[in-house]
Design an enzyme around this catalytic site. Structure first.
Site, mmCIF file in Angstrom:
data_model
loop_
_atom_site.group_PDB
_atom_site.id
_atom_site.type_symbol
_atom_site.label_atom_id
_atom_site.label_comp_id
_atom_site.label_asym_id
_atom_site.label_seq_id
_atom_site.Cartn_x
_atom_site.Cartn_y
_atom_site.Cartn_z
ATOM 1 C CE1 TYR A 1 -33.304 -27.225 21.422
ATOM 2 C CE2 TYR A 1 -32.653 -25.274 20.172
ATOM 3 C CZ TYR A 1 -33.266 -26.509 20.227
ATOM 4 O OH TYR A 1 -33.841 -27.035 19.104
ATOM 5 C CE1 TYR A 2 -29.239 -22.886 18.153
ATOM 6 C CE2 TYR A 2 -29.394 -21.123 19.770
ATOM 7 C CZ TYR A 2 -29.774 -21.676 18.561
ATOM 8 O OH TYR A 2 -30.679 -21.042 17.769
ATOM 9 C CB ILE A 3 -24.370 -26.771 24.763
ATOM 10 C CG1 ILE A 3 -23.530 -25.491 24.672
ATOM 11 C CG2 ILE A 3 -23.512 -27.922 25.291
ATOM 12 C CD1 ILE A 3 -23.206 -24.865 25.996
#
Lengths: 646, 133
Positions: free
Chosen positions: B95-97
């Site tokens: 999700y962060y990527i």
């Protein structure tokens, strides 16, 4: 017997002034706030009426000062024709003295009560006389009269009379002292003056409030409205009693001359026709008409072909000025849509001609959740009170607004939405519910006309909303085909290490429209318009495009050579031939524009199936289209519903 | 585990379907079993709820569908890179990527989690087979 005699001694006539002295609420003076508004209203209405009759561009100055606890000084000054000296005491000091009661023509005032009521209220609450300063064009000096009303006699009691020098060529100034309470907001003096400015776009009104701040409602037109002409009653809508009354008082000696002379739109031919139909002697004395004759005449009026009543006796505001007036006063809300105001044809109730006019603004900064505000006007006078008892409110509430994009509980009542409705009823005699003239009586004929006007406006709002919705959807799709789709193609090709697929056929499938839109660049009275025509269909399209220009003049040389400009200069015609996924840019420049009013041009197309076109309407009357098959996007696939997910 | 190569093939088939749609001039779309309450049946033999036959389609014709397809492409590219480089990440890391995926970025982690689940269903592989923990 003795008691009866005693009682009889107590019976006596009361003067009209004494009656109103005890019943001032009938005239609208029922609270301190309202009394102050009534005083301003009656004075300003009279000033506007006087200017209209004299064909003068009104310039009115209202000054209000607080001179003690709940006591105010009010002065209203106009540039009207002024009043000749000997008339002043009668006009201001006598109830039921006026010029308008017997006339069949549109005027703000009707009975000759209003201003005398203000004088009466002023003297009751302040004990001070009023001051009237009048200068007529004919007289070298102005007369200044201080006076009271002698209520017992219903006439003026002059305190002093002076000759003064004023710089004005003509005009009138009235000064009152009275009890009152100054408020702002809804039902206030400012509200009344603001609304007056909307329907009197030719008037300039300056108001100095008790704090000394000045508000100016400037005029938006220098054209003086044509003064209404006097007219006779139209036969339709009259009652038997009206005919008998007219017959009794007429100067005409024969029935035919009575019929053609006392009624509007009755020619000699029609008068003769009516005599034949009713088997009455054309030469008979009209005062000899019997009840049954009047009844027959009334019936035969209905069977003859009478022309509709003429609007000469009325002074409607007009579509253009309603729009300008609304823009002038409500412009700060930045409405996103001004509906084209509606002027109904003259109609009649009870022998009186009336016209309904209505306008509407929508969107912008207007509150979305609140009820639609209704601005009510009768003979160019704003109505601020008794909204619930008024024919205009009734007509608005009776209509089902839900199908036009408004919120409305169970389809009745005042709808909610970001809109302001203006309704103006102009008539030779507006049927008010009371002497204070706060609400129009619920006459079925008037309500019906108002409803027709409102429906027209509501339809325009619905069209506007649909257009907006289509545009929003389309710009979403634009984003889709221009930004997202190319990336899907690029990513999938990168993952598979294959060449990027061609997207043109997909783009035309998703869009499948010819999109016409314009950019407007405004500088002072010049508007530069750039029209983009984009063909997002799979085939080449050939059609005619028309730009309908609401105002302005096409600047020479600002358009492409191969287009045609209409001789009346209100439309431009292009022959468009455009390949699939091609875009054409057309330009033109308009001059003579009123700054800030150019919202959009309207575009029409001819020779293309209108279902393909977004941003232009089919040319009215263009129905000979070969393939009028509707193209409806296939939306039948099952869509994911987030709420249903486990 | 050799499973990764099979999983990768399944992923490429999914991309290929979308690519071929476009190559043939068709609006790209992706079909998968509907995960709503109308499409679950209780399997008596195994004693669990299973998805039924009802399908939903994500088509690029609508804005929402197009966004999902684009996100799917980004996610598949990401998984492919992980498998090729023998890396792995958690759902949270993914999700962060995805914050750097421009137009394809998610608004919440729920969205990215759900998309990972979608891919499990379409390919019939578990997300661990895609290096997503």
């Amino acid at each position: 017997m003795v008691i009866a005699e005693e009682l009889a001694k107590k019976q006596r006539a009361i003067s009209i002034a004494q009656f109103f002295e005890k019943n001032k609420q009938i005239l609208g003076f029922d609270s301190l706030q309202k009394s102050l508004i009534m005083a301003v209203k009656e004075s300003v209405d009279n000033a506007l009426d006087a200017c209209e009759e004299a064909e003068i561009l009104p310039e009115i100055e209202v000054v209000l000062k607080n001179v003690g606890k709940d006591e105010y000084y009010l002065s209203v000054e106009d540039n009207g024709p002024g009043i000749i000296r000997k008339e002043i005491p009668k006009i201001f000091g006598q109830f039921l003295y006026g010029s308008k009661f017997f006339s069949m023509q549109q005027a703000r005032g009707q009975q000759g009560i209003g201003i005398s009521a203000v004088v009466l209220y002023s003297q009751i609450t302040s004990g001070k006389p009023i001051t009237v300063t009048s200068k007529t064009k004919e007289s070298d000096v102005a007369y200044q009269i201080k006076m009271f009303i002698d209520t017992k006699e219903n006439r003026a009691a002059t305190v002093s009379e002076d000759v003064v020098i004023v710089s004005k060529e003509h005009g009138l100034k009235i000064e009152f002292y009275m009890k009152g309470k100054y408020v702002k907001g809804k039902q206030s003096i400012i509200e009344y003056l603001k609304n007056s400015a909307i329907v009197n776009p030719h008037a300039k009104i300056k108001f100095t409030d008790p704090d000394g701040s000045v508000i100016i409602f400037d005029r938006v037109t220098n054209k003086i409205p044509a003064p209404p002409k006097e007219t006779k009653p139209h036969p339709l809508g009259l009652e038997i009693g009206d005919i008998l009354e007219l017959a009794k008082n007429t100067k005409h000696k024969t029935l035919t001359s009575f019929l053609s002379g006392e009624f509007s739109k009755v020619s000699n031919k029609i008068a003769a026709e009516i005599c034949t139909m009713t088997k009455l002697d054309p030469g008979m004395d009209p005062s000899a008409l019997k009840l049954v004759d009047a009844k027959n005449i009334l019936e035969s009026f209905k069977q003859t072909k009478l022309l509709p009543p003429s609007s000469e006796s009325l002074s409607p505001i007009g579509e253009n000025l309603i729009k300008k007036g609304l823009k002038n006063v409500l412009g700060s809300y930045k409405p996103s849509f001004y509906a084209i105001p509606v002027s109904r044809k003259p109609a009649i109730y009870h022998g009186n001609v009336f016209i309904v006019e209505a306008g509407m603004v929508y969107g912008g900064d207007l509150p979305k959740e609140e009820q639609v505000s209704i601005m009510r006007f009768a003979n160019k006078v704003p109505l601020l009170y008794q909204a619930g008892a008024c024919a205009i409110t009734k007509a608005v509430s009776d209509m089902d607004w839900r199908k036009y994009g408004f919120e409305q509980k169970s389809g009745t009542g005042i709808p909610s939405g970001p809109a302001i409705v203006l309704v103006h009823v102009a008539s030779t005699k507006v049927p008010f519910t009371s002497e204070s003239k706060e609400a129009i009586a619920e006459v079925p004929e008037i309500i019906d006309e108002i409803k027709l006007a409102l429906r027209d406006l509501a339809r325009q709002i619905r069209t506007f909303l649909t257009k907006k919705e289509i545009k929003a959807k389309l710009s979403e799709k634009f984003f889709l085909v221009q930004k997202i789709l190319p990336q899907i193609a690029l990513k999938s090709a990168t993952i598979l290490n294959k060449p990027v697929p061609k997207l043109e056929p997909i783009i035309t499938q998703i869009m499948n429209v010819v999109w016409i839109d314009e950019d407007i660049e405004e500088s002072k009275d010049i508007v530069k318009v750039t029209v983009r025509v984009s063909n997002f269909t799979a085939e080449e399209k050939k059609f005619k495009l028309y730009a309908d220009l609401p105002e302005g003049k096409v600047l020479e040389g600002s358009v492409d050579k191969d287009c045609k400009i209409d001789p009346e200069n209100d439309s431009i015609e292009w022959e468009i031939s455009i390949k699939s996924l091609e875009q054409k840019v057309l330009k033109f420049t308009l001059s003579n524009i009123i700054a800030g009013t150019y919202k959009e041009s309207t575009y029409y197309v001819e020779g293309i199936n209108p279902v393909y076109v977004v941003g232009a309407e089919p040319l009215p009357g263009d129905w000979n289209i070969e393939d009028l098959k509707a193209i409806i996007a296939d939306d039948s696939e099952m869509e994911e519903d987030e709420n249903d997910e486990l | 585990m050799t499973n990764y190569d099979d999983a990768l093939k399944a992923l490429e088939r999914l991309v290929s379907d979308i690519y071929e749609d476009m190559n043939a001039g068709k609006i790209p779309k992706m079909s998968l079993e509907a995960r709503n309450k109308y499409n679950i049946n209780f399997d008596l033999r195994s004693g669990v709820w299973v998805l039924g036959d009802s399908k939903i389609t994500r088509s690029a014709k609508k804005l929402d569908g197009a966004y999902t397809l684009l996100r799917t492409m980004y996610l598949l590219e990401f998984i492919k890179e992980m498998i090729e480089q023998s890396k792995s990440s958690t759902l949270r890391e993914m999700y962060y990527i995805s914050e750097g995926w421009n137009l394809a970025k998610f608004h919440t982690q729920d969205e990215s989690n759900r998309l990972a689940e979608d891919i499990e269903i379409v390919t019939k592989y578990m997300r661990e087979d895609f290096k997503l923990r």
